[in-house]
Design an enzyme around this catalytic site. Structure first.
Site, PDB file in Angstrom:
ATOM      1  N   TYR A 120      -4.054   2.700  16.099  1.00 47.21           N
ATOM      2  CA  TYR A 120      -2.850   2.908  16.908  1.00 47.21           C
ATOM      3  C   TYR A 120      -3.144   2.928  18.407  1.00 47.21           C
ATOM      4  O   TYR A 120      -2.286   2.533  19.185  1.00 47.21           O
ATOM      5  CB  TYR A 120      -2.139   4.208  16.502  1.00 47.21           C
ATOM      6  N   ASN A 169      -7.150   2.239  10.212  1.00 51.06           N
ATOM      7  CA  ASN A 169      -5.822   2.451  10.807  1.00 51.06           C
ATOM      8  C   ASN A 169      -6.010   2.494  12.313  1.00 51.06           C
ATOM      9  O   ASN A 169      -6.814   3.282  12.819  1.00 51.06           O
ATOM     10  CB  ASN A 169      -5.204   3.771  10.347  1.00 51.06           C
ATOM     11  N   GLU A 216      -6.882   8.798   6.342  1.00 51.36           N
ATOM     12  CA  GLU A 216      -7.109   9.502   7.597  1.00 51.36           C
ATOM     13  C   GLU A 216      -7.573  10.948   7.408  1.00 51.36           C
ATOM     14  O   GLU A 216      -6.883  11.903   7.788  1.00 51.36           O
ATOM     15  CB  GLU A 216      -5.832   9.480   8.463  1.00 51.36           C
ATOM     16  N   ARG A 224       0.863  -1.183   0.000  1.00 46.92           N
ATOM     17  CA  ARG A 224       0.000   0.000   0.000  1.00 46.92           C
ATOM     18  C   ARG A 224       0.900   1.233   0.000  1.00 46.92           C
ATOM     19  O   ARG A 224       1.683   1.432   0.927  1.00 46.92           O
ATOM     20  CB  ARG A 224      -0.898  -0.014   1.239  1.00 46.92           C
ATOM     21  N   HIS A 255      -2.572  11.032   0.544  1.00 51.85           N
ATOM     22  CA  HIS A 255      -2.011  10.849   1.896  1.00 51.85           C
ATOM     23  C   HIS A 255      -1.329  12.175   2.253  1.00 51.85           C
ATOM     24  O   HIS A 255      -0.113  12.245   2.404  1.00 51.85           O
ATOM     25  CB  HIS A 255      -1.054   9.663   1.908  1.00 51.85           C
ATOM     26  N   GLU A 280      -3.265   0.256   8.358  1.00 53.39           N
ATOM     27  CA  GLU A 280      -2.060   0.657   9.092  1.00 53.39           C
ATOM     28  C   GLU A 280      -2.174   0.176  10.527  1.00 53.39           C
ATOM     29  O   GLU A 280      -3.203   0.350  11.178  1.00 53.39           O
ATOM     30  CB  GLU A 280      -1.881   2.180   9.178  1.00 53.39           C
TER      31      GLU A 280
HETATM   32  O1  IFM Z   1       3.101   8.053   9.791  1.00 57.71           O
HETATM   33  C1  IFM Z   1       1.721   8.088   9.993  1.00 57.71           C
HETATM   34  C2  IFM Z   1       0.969   7.846   8.707  1.00 57.71           C
HETATM   35  O2  IFM Z   1       1.348   8.739   7.715  1.00 57.71           O
HETATM   36  C3  IFM Z   1      -0.504   8.001   8.938  1.00 57.71           C
HETATM   37  N1  IFM Z   1      -0.938   7.180  10.028  1.00 57.71           N
HETATM   38  C4  IFM Z   1      -0.196   7.233  11.262  1.00 57.71           C
HETATM   39  C5  IFM Z   1       1.282   7.044  10.986  1.00 57.71           C
HETATM   40  C6  IFM Z   1       2.079   7.107  12.303  1.00 57.71           C
HETATM   41  O3  IFM Z   1       1.917   8.350  12.901  1.00 57.71           O
END
Ligand code: IFM
Length: 459
Positions: free
Chosen positions: A296, A294, A166, A77, A121, A363
């Site tokens: 985190y 995504n 995002e 990706r 992006h 992600e």
């Molecule tokens: O590096 C970023 C990415 O560009 C978008 N999502 C989160 C990642 C980590 O911060």
């Protein structure tokens, strides 16, 4: 813990983004992006760096494709740099930019790696920001035109098309908090930006699907499980607000074709929503084949009790009386709490609450303070542990009925981590920025075993 086998055909991959890796900012007719302008402004990037060189992937893409092949990456990706393909954000495609992506795509296909592209992006052509940026409605149409043009040029080799990465970050980090390009601090503009990003998404999906109904179209959202720190009504309402501005503001129009009424009310003091025109929500709700998630971290929040409380996240428009509560979990080098159960929770949340297309984790990954050891290797047991636990959470979600089809680790190699510059290393591959030497980290070797066997080994 047991070995876990993923369903047949499960896609394992890595993800990157153009501004974070390509470099060659002034080459091949590439125009200026908002990130070039922003990073040049003193004080915006922690280490004073820019993406002008980054990983020099523009010149080293062939080596990087070999690395991916060695890592067992089945799907890659990556994002197209809009200013490389349309330097001013309008008009015909730049031949040198097209040539670069032609070469990258051909190399990937030669090595048996499926390309998956993100159209946006975060590197908006500066000319479009000068004309008003995402708060300006015309940017949505410029995006749809760009998407249509590059889709016509590359659809023969790319089966998966993601419109935006995002959009919450583009809108709220870019236009409300100002930590990201273009660095504006205008909450009302951020709300309009969010709408026009999604409008651009819907227009682009419609146009691309009309041209090639056989390909797959989707969007990638950064989503968070949001928990109230206590059952007190004020804290529960705080969690509702944060869930509203981070998750449902995007999920509801994209998957249901309508903004959530409570979020409309939460931000009423900031905007009158007059940027929403008849038919927009329907356009945004264009049917999708894929939802990219995504993940985190989780947000645990409570209501702000006094002005002495820590300030709210500037991106939480409509939730400025809400603060984040640390839970004491170990953190990554970003300071983000490590919470694999949060991945399970957000996957369940999305698939139970919405009539959701197949999900891909587009992600997930972690920054740690990696250094090459005296033996020349990069030992990163924390990242292996992090990924192992998140892969297990994803497997649990599949067993619980979530239609999860793939997993992309963020990220292939260390790169320009936006406002943190080069200080945060998320890669499976270490990059020595002085020499551009790439070294596969222990986590990269570990990932290769997972990806090639479709199995997370016992531990
Ligand atoms: O590096 C970023 C990415 O560009 C978008 N999502 C989160 C990642 C980590 O911060």
């Amino acid at each position: 813990m047991n070995a876990l086998v993923f369903p047949e055909g499960f896609a394992w991959g890595t993800a990157t983004a153009s501004y974070q890796i390509e470099g060659a900012a002034g080459e091949g007719g590439r125009g200026v992006s908002i990130w070039d302008t922003f990073a040049d402004r003193p004080g915006t990037i922690a280490d004073g760096s820019t993406g002008a060189v980054a990983d020099d992937h523009y010149h080293r893409y062939a080596e990087d494709v070999e690395l991916m092949a060695a890592l067992g990456v089945g799907t890659y990706r990556f994002s197209f740099a809009w200013p490389r393909l349309q330097s001013g954000g309008a008009g015909g495609l730049n031949p040198a930019g097209v040539d670069f992506y032609d070469r990258l795509l051909d190399r990937l296909l030669d090595r048996g790696i499926k390309p998956w592209v993100t159209l946006y992006h975060w590197d908006l052509p500066q000319a479009l920001e000068d004309a008003g940026g995402w708060p300006h409605r015309d940017t949505a149409h410029r995006f749809a035109d760009y998407a249509t043009a590059v889709h016509a040029r590359f659809a023969d080799r790319i089966p998966d098309w993601t419109t935006l990465n995002e959009p919450w970050c583009s809108a709220f980090r870019g236009y409300a908090g100002g930590q990201h390009a273009p660095g504006r601090r205008e909450p009302a503009a951020a709300m309009a930006a969010a709408h026009h990003l999604m409008l651009g998404h819907g227009l682009a999906v419609r146009a691309m699907r009309a041209a090639r109904p056989d390909l797959r179209y989707g969007v990638t959202l950064n989503l968070y499980p949001v928990d109230a720190a206590t059952p007190a009504a004020a804290d529960v309402d705080a969690a509702r607000r944060v869930d509203g501005i981070c998750n449902r503001l995007f999920l509801d129009p994209i998957l249901r074709g309508a903004y959530p009424p409570d979020v409309r009310d939460d931000v009423a003091a900031v905007t009158d929503w007059s940027f929403v025109r008849d038919g927009d929500e329907q356009t945004i709700g264009a049917p999708l084949d894929v939802l990219g998630v995504n993940y985190y971290a989780r947000h645990v929040v409570r209501a702000r009790q006094s002005d002495d409380d820590p300030p709210a996240d500037t991106g939480w428009v409509g939730a400025q009386r809400v603060v984040k509560v640390p839970t004491g979990r170990p953190t990554t080098h970003m300071g983000w709490e490590i919470d694999p159960d949060g991945l399970f929770d957000i996957l369940r949340y999305v698939s139970e609450r919405y009539d959701c297309p197949p999900i891909y984790i587009t992600e997930n990954g972690a920054a740690f303070d990696d250094r090459a050891g005296p033996d020349g290797h990069v030992h990163d047991p924390e990242r292996i542990d992090y990924l192992d636990r998140h892969f297990r959470a994803a497997h649990r979600a599949i067993e619980a009925g979530v239609d999860l089809r793939g997993y992309f680790v963020w990220t292939l190699m260390d790169n320009f981590e936006w406002a943190f510059g080069y200080r945060k290393r998320f890669g499976l591959v270490h990059v020595d920025y002085a020499t551009q030497r790439r070294t596969v980290k222990d986590s990269g070797h570990w990932f290769a075993r997972v990806a090639t066997s479709n199995t997370v080994e016992p531990r």
